[in-house]
Design an enzyme around this catalytic site. Sequence first.
Site, short mmCIF file in Angstrom:
data_model
loop_
_atom_site.label_atom_id
_atom_site.label_comp_id
_atom_site.label_asym_id
_atom_site.label_seq_id
_atom_site.Cartn_x
_atom_site.Cartn_y
_atom_site.Cartn_z
N GLY A 194 -58.15 -85.39 -30.83
CA GLY A 194 -58.95 -84.93 -29.59
C GLY A 194 -58.58 -85.51 -28.51
N CYS A 195 -59.30 -85.79 -27.55
CA CYS A 195 -58.76 -86.62 -26.20
C CYS A 195 -58.09 -87.86 -26.58
CB CYS A 195 -60.06 -86.85 -25.18
SG CYS A 195 -59.99 -87.56 -23.91
N PHE A 196 -57.22 -88.03 -25.95
CA PHE A 196 -56.62 -89.30 -26.09
C PHE A 196 -57.32 -90.72 -25.60
CE2 PHE A 196 -52.87 -87.90 -23.12
CZ PHE A 196 -53.78 -88.00 -22.00
N TRP A 197 -58.26 -90.35 -24.66
CA TRP A 197 -58.77 -91.20 -23.97
C TRP A 197 -59.79 -92.07 -25.15
CZ3 TRP A 197 -61.28 -88.30 -19.45
CH2 TRP A 197 -60.09 -88.30 -18.55
N CYS A 198 -60.20 -91.22 -25.94
CA CYS A 198 -61.14 -91.64 -27.16
C CYS A 198 -60.56 -92.43 -28.24
CB CYS A 198 -62.02 -90.73 -27.68
SG CYS A 198 -62.97 -89.54 -26.88
#
Length: 177
Positions: A12-16
């Site tokens: 998913g989102c790399f920030w997570c």
Amino acid sequence: MGRVEKALVGGGCFWCIEAVYNRVEGVLSALSGYAGGARKNPSYEQVCSGATGHAEVVEITYDPDIITYEEILDIFWAIHDPTTLNAQGADRGTQYRSVIYYYDEGQKEKALTSIQSAQKQWKEAIVTELSPVPEFYEAEAYHQNYYNEHPTQGYCYVVIAPKIEKFMTKFTKRVKK
């Protein structure tokens, strides 16, 4: 410091993913980036268009004397849903696919074993891609350490913070001191 190894995953989102691995004991760095597509040096906007084929990934550099590759993958299964194809929550598109890129045959074998073990936790089939490591492109500077820089931003508060909390609750012995 002894040996250093790398893992490359997308969920998913790399920030997570980055926010969680930056809190893991034995992880020396977690770097957001792109991998698995055809375009060289893609921008965030290009990756988000879906036209590049790249996934948002995190390159994890770790000390294998402190944390094993298998433990890195155990955390990976706990912080995303590997049964949804090209999506995590409201994030949709091939750039959000679940993926493990392996650096050598040893990592490939460990990942296959980890997938089989993780499958016991899910009713639906795991759809995580398993492929040799492609070229990794570091994401733009404003994506690095995003959660720590913007903890009150809506996405951070609603999506990332619960993943961090889940990690910290489930893997208390793996949280950086």
